[in-house]
Write a protein that holds these residues in place. Sequence first.
Motif, mmCIF file in Angstrom:
data_model
loop_
_atom_site.group_PDB
_atom_site.id
_atom_site.type_symbol
_atom_site.label_atom_id
_atom_site.label_comp_id
_atom_site.label_asym_id
_atom_site.label_seq_id
_atom_site.Cartn_x
_atom_site.Cartn_y
_atom_site.Cartn_z
ATOM 1 N N LEU A 54 -9.793 11.979 -17.444
ATOM 2 C CA LEU A 54 -9.715 12.072 -18.895
ATOM 3 C C LEU A 54 -9.134 10.780 -19.446
ATOM 4 C CD1 LEU A 54 -9.857 13.849 -21.488
ATOM 5 C CD2 LEU A 54 -7.543 14.643 -20.910
ATOM 6 N N HIS A 55 -9.905 10.113 -20.325
ATOM 7 C CA HIS A 55 -9.443 8.845 -20.886
ATOM 8 C C HIS A 55 -9.973 8.717 -22.315
ATOM 9 C CE1 HIS A 55 -8.042 4.775 -21.060
ATOM 10 N NE2 HIS A 55 -9.261 4.261 -21.164
ATOM 11 N N ASN A 56 -9.063 8.486 -23.263
ATOM 12 C CA ASN A 56 -9.437 8.359 -24.678
ATOM 13 C C ASN A 56 -10.272 9.549 -25.152
ATOM 14 O OD1 ASN A 56 -8.081 5.917 -24.917
ATOM 15 N ND2 ASN A 56 -9.902 4.694 -24.446
ATOM 16 N N PHE A 60 -14.859 10.869 -17.654
ATOM 17 C CA PHE A 60 -15.606 9.894 -16.883
ATOM 18 C C PHE A 60 -15.575 10.285 -15.408
ATOM 19 C CE2 PHE A 60 -13.862 7.675 -20.566
ATOM 20 C CZ PHE A 60 -15.018 7.134 -21.120
ATOM 21 N N VAL A 61 -16.643 9.963 -14.707
ATOM 22 C CA VAL A 61 -16.724 10.249 -13.284
ATOM 23 C C VAL A 61 -15.963 9.160 -12.526
ATOM 24 C CG1 VAL A 61 -18.250 10.530 -11.301
ATOM 25 C CG2 VAL A 61 -18.940 11.412 -13.549
ATOM 26 N N ILE A 65 -7.920 6.699 -13.735
ATOM 27 C CA ILE A 65 -8.232 6.231 -15.085
ATOM 28 C C ILE A 65 -8.675 4.774 -15.073
ATOM 29 C CG2 ILE A 65 -7.187 5.648 -17.316
ATOM 30 C CD1 ILE A 65 -5.621 8.225 -17.171
ATOM 31 N N GLU A 66 -8.051 3.949 -14.235
ATOM 32 C CA GLU A 66 -8.404 2.524 -14.225
ATOM 33 C C GLU A 66 -9.848 2.287 -13.758
ATOM 34 O OE1 GLU A 66 -5.436 3.174 -10.745
ATOM 35 O OE2 GLU A 66 -5.696 3.841 -12.818
ATOM 36 N N ASP A 67 -10.454 3.294 -13.136
ATOM 37 C CA ASP A 67 -11.842 3.162 -12.692
ATOM 38 C C ASP A 67 -12.827 3.767 -13.694
ATOM 39 O OD1 ASP A 67 -11.054 1.960 -10.280
ATOM 40 O OD2 ASP A 67 -10.681 3.919 -9.372
ATOM 41 N N ALA A 68 -12.324 4.259 -14.827
ATOM 42 C CA ALA A 68 -13.200 4.879 -15.820
ATOM 43 C C ALA A 68 -14.187 3.849 -16.371
ATOM 44 C CB ALA A 68 -12.372 5.478 -16.953
ATOM 45 N N ILE A 100 -16.195 20.524 -9.553
ATOM 46 C CA ILE A 100 -15.636 19.627 -10.553
ATOM 47 C C ILE A 100 -14.135 19.513 -10.339
ATOM 48 C CG2 ILE A 100 -15.421 19.133 -13.004
ATOM 49 C CD1 ILE A 100 -18.309 19.258 -12.054
ATOM 50 N N ASP A 101 -13.697 18.346 -9.885
ATOM 51 C CA ASP A 101 -12.277 18.100 -9.616
ATOM 52 C C ASP A 101 -11.672 17.396 -10.834
ATOM 53 O OD1 ASP A 101 -9.784 17.499 -8.595
ATOM 54 O OD2 ASP A 101 -10.533 16.761 -6.673
ATOM 55 N N LEU A 102 -10.948 18.165 -11.643
ATOM 56 C CA LEU A 102 -10.361 17.617 -12.865
ATOM 57 C C LEU A 102 -9.078 16.865 -12.548
ATOM 58 C CD1 LEU A 102 -10.796 20.658 -15.288
ATOM 59 C CD2 LEU A 102 -12.296 18.668 -15.024
ATOM 60 N N LYS A 103 -8.994 15.616 -12.998
ATOM 61 C CA LYS A 103 -7.830 14.773 -12.720
ATOM 62 C C LYS A 103 -6.872 14.681 -13.911
ATOM 63 C CE LYS A 103 -9.255 13.690 -8.604
ATOM 64 N NZ LYS A 103 -8.542 14.234 -7.424
#
Length: 247
Positions: A54-56, A60-61, A65-68, A100-103
């Motif tokens: 979850l970002h902004n 994103f898969v 977050i830094e890999d979004a 679906i692995d939610l982070k």
Amino acid sequence: MNWLFLVVASSFCMLGWSQSSSFKLHSHNDYVQVVPFWNAYAQGMRSIEIDLVLHNNRLFVAHDIEDANPLRTIERLYLNPLNEVVELGLGDVKGLQFLIDLKGDADISMGLLLPILKRYEGVILENDIRFVISGNKPNAALFLGMPSYVLDDYQLLELPTDSNAIERIAMVSYNFQRFSSWNGVGQIPDSDLRVLKGIIDGVHSIGKPIRFWATPDTPDAWSSLIGLGVDFINTDMPCELRVFLAK
């Protein structure tokens, strides 16, 4: 994108093994594969794992977050290809499962995910496709109010007894290393076998399939897990597992 499926089918050792056995194959961390979805689907994986960060206020898969990447969404990498597979009649998607692995925050993530899945509901329902929520999950009671195709990846050792809660469980997943330090070469130690068999039998007693993650990814491990009655064989190497089974 049907050309991509054909490339994958010809390049990633499509073999004459069919998924008619009691066990199924799970593509762990599928999004890190060179060709997400298509490789797993071409190799006969019936469960495909997608990490969502979850970002902004968007999903994103990715694992972190830094890999979004705004181009790497669940729609582009998985749901649109799923639509294309159905439209072109490529293989059989009946009963396909996405883990679906939610982070990120569970409630916000589910609030964003459900409307996305709703747009594909026709294909999902027609083909009995399931989306199994893992990682940061909402409260188990909330699954009772979700669409029928959104289910729970149960991970607690204490198994539920409530029939409504059991009904919304798609499968039970445990960390293999919690029960065994076996490295996947040779035979599983007898003491570990007894523990694993007890865990597997317990899950089967409530009528649910079981998967272990963090398993050794070796031929000896695949054989042992199949022999123990594990329902979803976890792998980061779909092609190698498919080759092994074809032999």
